[in-house]
Design a protein around this motif. Structure first.
Motif, short mmCIF file in Angstrom:
data_model
loop_
_atom_site.label_atom_id
_atom_site.label_comp_id
_atom_site.label_asym_id
_atom_site.label_seq_id
_atom_site.Cartn_x
_atom_site.Cartn_y
_atom_site.Cartn_z
N ALA A 237 0.90 -1.30 -0.04
CA ALA A 237 0.17 0.14 0.13
C ALA A 237 0.78 1.24 0.01
O ALA A 237 2.12 1.18 0.59
N PRO A 238 0.40 2.40 -0.78
CA PRO A 238 0.98 3.60 -0.50
C PRO A 238 1.31 3.91 0.75
O PRO A 238 0.67 3.83 1.83
N GLU A 239 2.52 4.87 0.95
CA GLU A 239 3.01 5.38 2.37
C GLU A 239 1.79 5.96 3.35
O GLU A 239 1.63 5.66 4.42
N GLU A 240 1.01 6.71 2.48
CA GLU A 240 0.05 7.60 3.22
C GLU A 240 -1.06 6.71 4.12
O GLU A 240 -1.75 7.17 4.72
N CYS A 241 -1.30 5.41 3.53
CA CYS A 241 -2.23 4.70 3.89
C CYS A 241 -2.08 4.32 5.41
O CYS A 241 -2.91 3.90 6.21
N TRP A 242 -0.80 4.30 5.64
CA TRP A 242 -0.19 3.80 7.19
C TRP A 242 -0.76 4.95 8.15
O TRP A 242 -0.64 4.64 9.38
N THR A 243 -0.89 6.19 7.69
CA THR A 243 -1.32 7.24 8.75
C THR A 243 -2.52 8.01 8.53
O THR A 243 -2.90 8.60 9.34
N ASP A 244 -2.98 7.85 7.21
CA ASP A 244 -4.06 8.85 6.93
C ASP A 244 -5.30 7.96 6.42
O ASP A 244 -5.42 7.14 5.54
N GLU A 245 -6.46 8.09 7.29
CA GLU A 245 -7.62 7.26 7.01
C GLU A 245 -8.24 7.37 5.77
O GLU A 245 -8.85 6.46 5.05
N ARG A 246 -8.24 8.86 5.28
CA ARG A 246 -8.86 8.92 3.72
C ARG A 246 -8.14 8.18 2.63
O ARG A 246 -8.87 7.55 2.01
N ALA A 247 -6.86 8.25 2.78
CA ALA A 247 -6.05 7.43 1.82
C ALA A 247 -6.14 5.92 2.06
O ALA A 247 -6.20 5.28 1.13
N PHE A 248 -6.45 5.68 3.19
CA PHE A 248 -6.55 4.20 3.40
C PHE A 248 -7.82 3.69 2.80
O PHE A 248 -7.81 2.58 2.15
N GLN A 249 -8.98 4.46 3.05
CA GLN A 249 -10.34 4.05 2.55
C GLN A 249 -10.35 4.14 0.88
O GLN A 249 -10.96 3.20 0.35
N GLU A 250 -9.58 5.07 0.44
CA GLU A 250 -9.63 5.06 -1.13
C GLU A 250 -8.85 3.75 -1.66
O GLU A 250 -9.26 3.18 -2.66
N PHE A 251 -7.78 3.53 -0.93
CA PHE A 251 -6.94 2.35 -1.33
C PHE A 251 -7.95 1.02 -0.89
O PHE A 251 -7.92 -0.08 -1.83
N SER A 252 -8.29 0.93 0.33
CA SER A 252 -8.98 -0.38 0.80
C SER A 252 -10.34 -0.59 -0.12
O SER A 252 -10.75 -2.12 -0.27
N PHE A 253 -11.04 0.29 -0.47
CA PHE A 253 -12.18 0.02 -1.71
C PHE A 253 -11.62 -0.86 -2.56
O PHE A 253 -12.44 -1.50 -3.20
N LEU A 254 -10.38 -0.83 -3.06
CA LEU A 254 -9.94 -1.55 -4.30
C LEU A 254 -9.36 -2.87 -3.76
O LEU A 254 -8.94 -3.70 -4.52
N HIS A 255 -9.39 -3.14 -2.47
CA HIS A 255 -8.70 -4.17 -2.00
C HIS A 255 -9.41 -4.73 -1.02
O HIS A 255 -9.13 -4.93 0.37
N PRO A 256 -10.57 -5.42 -0.83
CA PRO A 256 -11.33 -5.99 0.05
C PRO A 256 -10.82 -7.36 0.36
O PRO A 256 -9.48 -7.69 0.03
N PHE A 257 -11.39 -8.20 1.26
CA PHE A 257 -10.67 -9.73 1.55
C PHE A 257 -11.88 -10.58 1.35
O PHE A 257 -12.89 -10.11 1.48
N ALA A 258 -11.49 -11.74 1.07
CA ALA A 258 -12.70 -12.84 1.04
C ALA A 258 -12.41 -14.07 1.99
O ALA A 258 -11.23 -14.04 2.11
N ILE A 259 -13.52 -14.57 2.68
CA ILE A 259 -13.53 -15.50 3.56
C ILE A 259 -13.88 -16.77 2.65
O ILE A 259 -14.92 -16.50 1.91
N ARG A 260 -13.04 -17.70 3.00
CA ARG A 260 -13.27 -18.96 1.95
C ARG A 260 -14.59 -19.53 2.60
O ARG A 260 -14.81 -20.09 4.02
N ARG A 261 -15.50 -19.98 1.64
CA ARG A 261 -16.83 -20.79 2.04
C ARG A 261 -16.94 -21.91 1.20
O ARG A 261 -16.20 -22.08 -0.04
N PRO A 262 -17.64 -22.98 1.59
CA PRO A 262 -17.79 -24.21 0.69
C PRO A 262 -18.35 -23.90 -0.68
O PRO A 262 -18.10 -24.34 -1.64
N ASN A 263 -18.96 -22.72 -0.56
CA ASN A 263 -19.60 -22.47 -2.18
C ASN A 263 -19.26 -21.25 -2.77
O ASN A 263 -19.61 -20.63 -3.73
N GLY A 264 -17.77 -20.84 -2.23
CA GLY A 264 -16.97 -19.94 -3.05
C GLY A 264 -16.82 -18.72 -1.92
O GLY A 264 -17.05 -18.74 -0.57
N ASP A 265 -16.00 -17.65 -2.46
CA ASP A 265 -15.42 -16.52 -1.68
C ASP A 265 -16.58 -15.62 -1.28
O ASP A 265 -17.26 -15.41 -2.11
N GLU A 266 -16.60 -15.38 -0.06
CA GLU A 266 -17.53 -14.36 0.62
C GLU A 266 -16.84 -13.07 0.82
O GLU A 266 -15.80 -13.04 1.57
#
Length: 386
Positions: A237-266
């Protein structure tokens, strides 16, 4: 088999009662069996309900406040959107309740209980709307699943609140009542088939990680290390994401995470960083000791997912054409597209091919078609009716 008919009305009037009345007048005709309302956070839910009921009378009504409204070829904010469903082959019963002393699982079971005794066709589903600020969405879905079993799909979305915080609540409509911190559901039995499509457009990046410590919807550790630092490091992640919430959220919108389920990623959204304890939060409970993948995507992939979700829902109708569609689109997807001057509503209109459609931008999407799980983030869920 007589087709289900679907009409959509939309009003941008700033007066909540007038907007509810105008949208309902456009949507209601013939013999409606169900009214579904989506309305902006700028509107008063009691006044919206009163306006709709002045037109609909005692026709079953469910609805919720939203993070943006969708009506046919339009998407935006500040509107009231009313969808009416009717036809002789449609049987509906509506139920809603607030989550007070009852457990979320009990509430989930209670709101879909009418399906067990509903007289009507063999094609059955429950249209579920919840308070998106509540952190127990998956428990609600598990309770509903336990009540109706694996054969009955659940579909819907989570409403939005005009404020964020411990005392925020997204208002829901259930007939003549306005509920907060609640769940509403329309149990539907139809003579005609329906289809449900769900797509997200994200792809895995890197190796799997283990979620080693959580507190409800707060992810404390990944691979036994502070979750926030591990997430940012693995994704470069860009350096500003480590300290700035707005920059973090702009980045995190493009990088969710997925929990493995029997019928696919959630998919789960990465919502807020906690720079104090080095954690991050999601929109719902995250199970500890589960396997997850960090995800990535872009605007093109999300638009392709829109096409695929509509196509999958319509394919569920077999050789019948769509009478209308409801779309439950994550506000996180909107957060990726809107800054780039894009919207997926034109893709929706193309795939609907002239059939009326409505929907809203959600704080979580519901699509349980297999197994007990069915709560999603940053996904698009589509219900097609015939």
């Amino acid at each position: 088999m007589a087709d289900t008919w679907v009409n959509v009305g939309c009003s941008a009037d700033v007066d909540s009662r007038i907007a509810g009345t105008e949208a309902a007048r456009v949507a209601l005709s013939g013999d409606p069996r169900l009214v579904v309302a989506f309305f902006a956070t700028t509107h008063d839910p009691d006044a919206v309900s009163a306006g709709i009921r002045s037109v609909s009378g005692n026709v079953p009504l469910i609805g919720c406040q939203t993070a943006g409204e969708i009506a046919d070829g339009w998407a935006g904010d500040g509107a009231v959107v009313v969808t009416a469903l009717g036809g002789p082959g449609l049987a509906v019963e509506v139920r809603g309740t607030e989550i007070d002393s009852a457990s979320p699982r009990d509430v989930g079971a209670r709101v879909v209980a009418p399906l067990a005794s509903l007289a009507g066709g063999d094609h059955r589903f429950a249209l579920v709307l919840t308070d998106g600020q509540a952190g127990h969405q998956q428990d609600i879905i598990r309770g509903a699943y336990g009540a109706v079993g694996a054969a009955v799909p659940l579909v819907g979305g989570c409403g939005a609140s005009p404020t964020v915080g411990a005392f925020a609540a997204a208002p829901l409509l259930c007939n003549d009542r306005v509920l907060r911190n609640g769940v509403v559901a329309a149990s539907v039995a139809s003579d005609n088939p329906f289809g449900i499509g769900i797509r997200h457009g994200w792809e895995r990046t890197g190796d799997a990680v283990e979620i080693t410590a959580t507190d409800k919807n707060e992810v404390l550790e990944l691979d036994h290390r502070p979750a926030l630092d591990t997430y940012l490091s693995l994704l470069g992640a860009p350096e500003e994401c480590w300290t700035d919430e707005r920059a973090f959220q702009e980045f995190s919108f493009l990088h969710p995470f997925a929990i493995r389920r029997p019928n696919g990623d959630e998919i789960r959204v990465v919502a807020y960083p906690n720079y104090g304890n080095r954690s991050f939060s999601s929109a719902a409970d995250v199970p500890a000791d589960s396997v997850a993948w960090l995800m990535r995507g872009d605007a093109d992939a999300l638009l392709t997912a829109t096409d695929e979700a509509f196509d999958a829902a319509i394919a569920g109708l077999g050789d019948r054409s769509a009478s209308g569609l409801l779309a439950f689109d994550c506000v996180g997807r909107r957060g990726v597209l809107a800054p780039r001057g894009l919207t997926d509503v034109t893709r929706m209109a193309s795939r609907a091919d002239g059939a009326p459609f409505a929907g809203f931008y959600c704080h979580g999407e519901i699509a349980r078609t297999k197994g007990a799980a069915g709560y999603h983030n940053q996904a698009l869920v589509v219900l097609a009716l015939s």
